[in-house]
Design a protein around this motif. Structure first.
Motif, PDB file in Angstrom:
ATOM      1  N   ALA A  87      -3.570  12.152 -15.050  1.00  0.00           N
ATOM      2  CA  ALA A  87      -2.759  11.454 -14.231  1.00  0.00           C
ATOM      3  C   ALA A  87      -3.677  10.923 -13.112  1.00  0.00           C
ATOM      4  N   VAL A  88      -4.746  11.297 -12.620  1.00  0.00           N
ATOM      5  CA  VAL A  88      -5.245  10.835 -11.409  1.00  0.00           C
ATOM      6  C   VAL A  88      -6.051   9.472 -11.962  1.00  0.00           C
ATOM      7  N   THR A  89      -6.448   9.590 -13.120  1.00  0.00           N
ATOM      8  CA  THR A  89      -7.168   8.181 -13.421  1.00  0.00           C
ATOM      9  C   THR A  89      -6.067   7.084 -13.874  1.00  0.00           C
ATOM     10  N   ALA A  90      -5.052   7.461 -14.530  1.00  0.00           N
ATOM     11  CA  ALA A  90      -3.956   6.634 -14.785  1.00  0.00           C
ATOM     12  C   ALA A  90      -3.496   6.088 -13.265  1.00  0.00           C
ATOM     13  N   GLY A  91      -3.230   6.922 -12.322  1.00  0.00           N
ATOM     14  CA  GLY A  91      -2.814   6.449 -11.148  1.00  0.00           C
ATOM     15  C   GLY A  91      -3.597   5.459 -10.259  1.00  0.00           C
ATOM     16  N   THR A  92      -4.927   5.865 -10.436  1.00  0.00           N
ATOM     17  CA  THR A  92      -5.911   5.047  -9.825  1.00  0.00           C
ATOM     18  C   THR A  92      -5.935   3.834 -10.430  1.00  0.00           C
ATOM     19  N   ILE A  93      -5.994   3.673 -11.865  1.00  0.00           N
ATOM     20  CA  ILE A  93      -6.009   2.196 -12.337  1.00  0.00           C
ATOM     21  C   ILE A  93      -4.587   1.615 -11.960  1.00  0.00           C
ATOM     22  N   ALA A  94      -3.683   2.061 -11.979  1.00  0.00           N
ATOM     23  CA  ALA A  94      -2.409   1.453 -11.529  1.00  0.00           C
ATOM     24  C   ALA A  94      -2.494   0.803 -10.183  1.00  0.00           C
ATOM     25  N   ILE A  95      -2.951   1.640  -9.298  1.00  0.00           N
ATOM     26  CA  ILE A  95      -3.180   1.206  -7.973  1.00  0.00           C
ATOM     27  C   ILE A  95      -3.982   0.135  -7.986  1.00  0.00           C
ATOM     28  N   ALA A  96      -5.189   0.433  -8.456  1.00  0.00           N
ATOM     29  CA  ALA A  96      -6.121  -0.785  -8.395  1.00  0.00           C
ATOM     30  C   ALA A  96      -5.501  -2.015  -8.904  1.00  0.00           C
ATOM     31  N   ILE A  97      -4.907  -2.089 -10.186  1.00  0.00           N
ATOM     32  CA  ILE A  97      -4.468  -3.330 -10.827  1.00  0.00           C
ATOM     33  C   ILE A  97      -3.430  -3.842  -9.843  1.00  0.00           C
ATOM     34  N   ASN A  98      -2.660  -3.077  -9.513  1.00  0.00           N
ATOM     35  CA  ASN A  98      -1.531  -3.617  -8.469  1.00  0.00           C
ATOM     36  C   ASN A  98      -2.010  -4.339  -7.504  1.00  0.00           C
ATOM     37  N   ALA A  99      -3.096  -3.657  -6.655  1.00  0.00           N
ATOM     38  CA  ALA A  99      -3.641  -4.146  -5.496  1.00  0.00           C
ATOM     39  C   ALA A  99      -4.390  -5.401  -5.770  1.00  0.00           C
ATOM     40  N   SER A 100      -4.969  -5.588  -6.917  1.00  0.00           N
ATOM     41  CA  SER A 100      -5.963  -6.592  -7.397  1.00  0.00           C
ATOM     42  C   SER A 100      -5.002  -7.866  -7.452  1.00  0.00           C
ATOM     43  N   ALA A 101      -4.009  -7.910  -7.889  1.00  0.00           N
ATOM     44  CA  ALA A 101      -3.258  -8.979  -7.936  1.00  0.00           C
ATOM     45  C   ALA A 101      -2.917  -9.625  -6.679  1.00  0.00           C
ATOM     46  N   TYR A 102      -2.820  -8.762  -5.567  1.00  0.00           N
ATOM     47  CA  TYR A 102      -2.344  -9.270  -4.101  1.00  0.00           C
ATOM     48  C   TYR A 102      -3.674  -9.883  -3.725  1.00  0.00           C
ATOM     49  N   MET A 103      -4.648  -9.013  -3.955  1.00  0.00           N
ATOM     50  CA  MET A 103      -6.038  -9.471  -3.204  1.00  0.00           C
ATOM     51  C   MET A 103      -6.512 -10.673  -3.794  1.00  0.00           C
ATOM     52  N   ALA A 104      -6.298 -11.042  -5.173  1.00  0.00           N
ATOM     53  CA  ALA A 104      -6.671 -12.227  -5.747  1.00  0.00           C
ATOM     54  C   ALA A 104      -6.245 -13.369  -4.960  1.00  0.00           C
ATOM     55  N   GLU A 105      -4.771 -13.193  -4.708  1.00  0.00           N
ATOM     56  CA  GLU A 105      -4.356 -14.449  -3.971  1.00  0.00           C
ATOM     57  C   GLU A 105      -4.782 -14.440  -2.622  1.00  0.00           C
ATOM     58  N   ILE A 106      -5.136 -13.462  -1.990  1.00  0.00           N
ATOM     59  CA  ILE A 106      -5.629 -13.583  -0.669  1.00  0.00           C
ATOM     60  C   ILE A 106      -6.914 -14.243  -0.528  1.00  0.00           C
ATOM     61  N   ILE A 107      -7.762 -13.745  -1.486  1.00  0.00           N
ATOM     62  CA  ILE A 107      -9.107 -14.345  -1.906  1.00  0.00           C
ATOM     63  C   ILE A 107      -9.114 -16.036  -2.261  1.00  0.00           C
ATOM     64  N   ARG A 108      -8.180 -16.111  -3.099  1.00  0.00           N
ATOM     65  CA  ARG A 108      -7.948 -17.636  -3.279  1.00  0.00           C
ATOM     66  C   ARG A 108      -7.487 -18.338  -2.033  1.00  0.00           C
ATOM     67  N   PRO A 148      -5.947 -10.032   6.090  1.00  0.00           N
ATOM     68  CA  PRO A 148      -4.932  -9.942   5.221  1.00  0.00           C
ATOM     69  C   PRO A 148      -5.500  -8.657   4.132  1.00  0.00           C
ATOM     70  N   LEU A 149      -6.744  -8.821   3.719  1.00  0.00           N
ATOM     71  CA  LEU A 149      -7.066  -7.666   2.750  1.00  0.00           C
ATOM     72  C   LEU A 149      -6.937  -6.261   3.408  1.00  0.00           C
ATOM     73  N   VAL A 150      -7.172  -5.877   4.587  1.00  0.00           N
ATOM     74  CA  VAL A 150      -6.717  -4.715   5.303  1.00  0.00           C
ATOM     75  C   VAL A 150      -5.501  -4.576   5.322  1.00  0.00           C
ATOM     76  N   ASN A 151      -4.506  -5.453   5.459  1.00  0.00           N
ATOM     77  CA  ASN A 151      -2.982  -5.205   5.394  1.00  0.00           C
ATOM     78  C   ASN A 151      -2.806  -4.774   3.896  1.00  0.00           C
ATOM     79  N   GLN A 152      -3.279  -5.525   2.965  1.00  0.00           N
ATOM     80  CA  GLN A 152      -2.764  -5.305   1.587  1.00  0.00           C
ATOM     81  C   GLN A 152      -3.369  -3.530   1.190  1.00  0.00           C
ATOM     82  N   SER A 153      -4.616  -3.305   1.817  1.00  0.00           N
ATOM     83  CA  SER A 153      -5.115  -2.136   1.543  1.00  0.00           C
ATOM     84  C   SER A 153      -4.230  -0.882   2.287  1.00  0.00           C
TER      85      SER A 153
END
Lengths: 216, 240
Positions: A87-108, A148-153
């Motif tokens: 559960a912890v691995t799955a949850g961490t992956i989900a959080i990482a993937i979810n945040a990554s999409a928003y962070m990708a847009e911030i970085i772009r 904005p990255l801190v915000n997303q975090s």
């Protein structure tokens, strides 16, 4: 049992939950930043195939609820693929993937905010596209991305409370467990909220300290 | 040294360069003049492939730069470029602006690169600004640092894209003086400019462009005193 007695009894379990929350979000943010940087850089580049992939990735992740993503990774994937995630691995992956999409847009957006003349000047000296990104564009863009990255975090940190739904005993679910045995919903949720607040306050202070050092 | 044949460049349906042909020899200083929108800057930017050309050929020191197999980064190391808006790297000090590319590309160490940078800063008269960030410099100083930055790669060709157009009038002279010094040393230079005085005094040849074509070219004395083409005459009447 008055508030302080309850507090003393509950604190060890709550801190253990908070520790799980911090562990998940720390790994989650690091992975999200790496994925976000790759997707963000692809998105400002010229490769049409990679760009299409990046757009679909961002579209899918932003277009679906986090809870659905968590369930999909934890319950959905193992039924068709031959593996089982904790559960912890799955949850961490989900959080990482979810945040990554928003962070990708911030970085772009951060990269695009740097005047095109910077890239041209760097390329005209003979630096390659990636050398220019690394030495000229990103060092300038990162300063603009930090707020904005801190915000997303912070948003992602609070989103980890959703992981109680797959049985991870993080801060929110440790609160639920304590309430189940003490029936002190009012007091315990105040404590839980307060611990979230402290963790986020520490994160904010640390990054604003970092920002101040960078701008000197 | 630079040979341009039938160069065409379009942005979408807008054809900016229609059929450009010219030769630039070693040690020559060529000024490109003409009304705004005539394609001067685009022409210059094609020479180091900051703009992908639509048609024709550009040959620099026997290398066809429109060839896809050519390593454009290698070619650009040999062609310095100075921009209207300076484009100094604001996150780096003057010395780091100058040494960034040599350290990364020339396989020389920091100390060697800094020695070259000191010499160049002396040459452009800014040795006291070594450790200053660009936002503390005036426009003229920025442009002189930008010239030093380009020279640090020891290019054999220098391109100038309206290098004094963004400067306050009193700062134009200091930049033109540095360019004049460079011309006297024999640097091959292509200069897009509105400084007719500079074109007349320093250049070996003036190219007048209008509407995507080279309308007239010749020695500055001829172009400025006895232009042959009607359009050159009209343009010079307005600007002189």
């Amino acid at each position: 049992m008055n508030f302080w007695e309850l507090f003393k009894v509950s604190l060890p379990a709550l801190l253990e939950g908070a520790q799980m929350t911090v562990r998940i979000i720390t790994v989650g943010i690091v992975v999200a930043l790496i994925i976000g940087l790759v997707i963000g850089v692809i998105n400002v580049g010229n490769n049409k195939v990679l760009k299409a992939f990046a757009r679909v990735y961002i579209g899918l992740v932003r277009g679906t609820p986090l809870l659905v993503q968590v369930f999909f990774i934890y319950f959905g994937l193992p039924t068709v693929l031959d593996f089982r995630l904790s559960a912890v691995t799955a949850g961490t992956i989900a959080i990482a993937i979810n945040a990554s999409a928003y962070m990708a847009e911030i970085i772009r957006a951060g990269i695009l905010s740097i005047d095109n003349g910077q890239m041209e000047a760097s390329r005209s000296l003979g630096l390659s596209y990636f050398q220019s990104m690394r030495k000229v564009i990103l060092p300038q863009a990162i300063k603009r991305m930090v707020p904005p990255l801190v915000n997303q975090s912070i948003i992602s940190l609070k989103d980890t409370s959703i992981l109680s739904a797959i049985g991870i005993i993080e801060l929110t679910s440790s609160g639920q467990i304590i309430i189940a045995s003490t029936f002190k919903a009012f007091e315990v949720w105040i404590m839980v909220g307060f611990i979230y607040l402290i963790v986020i306050e520490i994160l904010t202070l640390a990054t604003s300290w970092l920002e101040r050092r960078w701008t000197v | 040294m630079i040979s341009v044949k039938n160069l065409k460049k379009s942005f979408g349906i807008n054809e900016v360069l229609k059929d450009i042909n010219c030769e630039i020899k070693r040690n020559e200083v060529v000024c490109v003049i003409g009304p705004s929108g005539s394609g001067k800057s685009t022409f210059l930017r094609c020479l180091n492939k900051l703009e992908e050309i639509t048609g024709g050929h550009i040959n620099i020191e026997e290398i066809e730069i429109s060839d896809r197999k050519v390593n454009i980064n290698r070619i650009r190391q040999n062609i310095g470029m100075v921009f209207q808006s300076f484009n100094l790297f604001p996150h780096l000090t003057v010395i780091d602006n100058i040494t960034l590319a040599p350290i990364m590309l020339k396989k020389i160490n920091k100390k060697q690169a800094e020695e070259i940078a000191y010499d160049l800063l002396k040459k452009v008269g800014l040795i006291e600004k070594v450790n200053v960030y660009p936002d503390k410099l005036s426009g003229g100083q920025k442009q002189r640092v930008a010239i030093a930055r380009s020279l640090a790669m020891q290019p054999s060709i220098m391109l100038f894209d309206e290098p004094t157009s963004a400067l306050d009038p009193e700062m134009v002279g200091e930049v033109l003086n540095v360019m004049k010094g460079l011309a006297n040393e024999g640097m091959t230079m292509v200069v897009v400019t509105h400084e007719m005085g500079f074109a007349r005094e320093v250049s070996n040849r003036v190219i007048f462009m209008e509407n995507g074509y080279i309308v007239e070219e010749g020695e500055p004395s001829q172009i400025f005193t006895a232009p042959q083409n009607e359009r050159t005459k009209r343009f010079l009447e307005k600007v002189l």
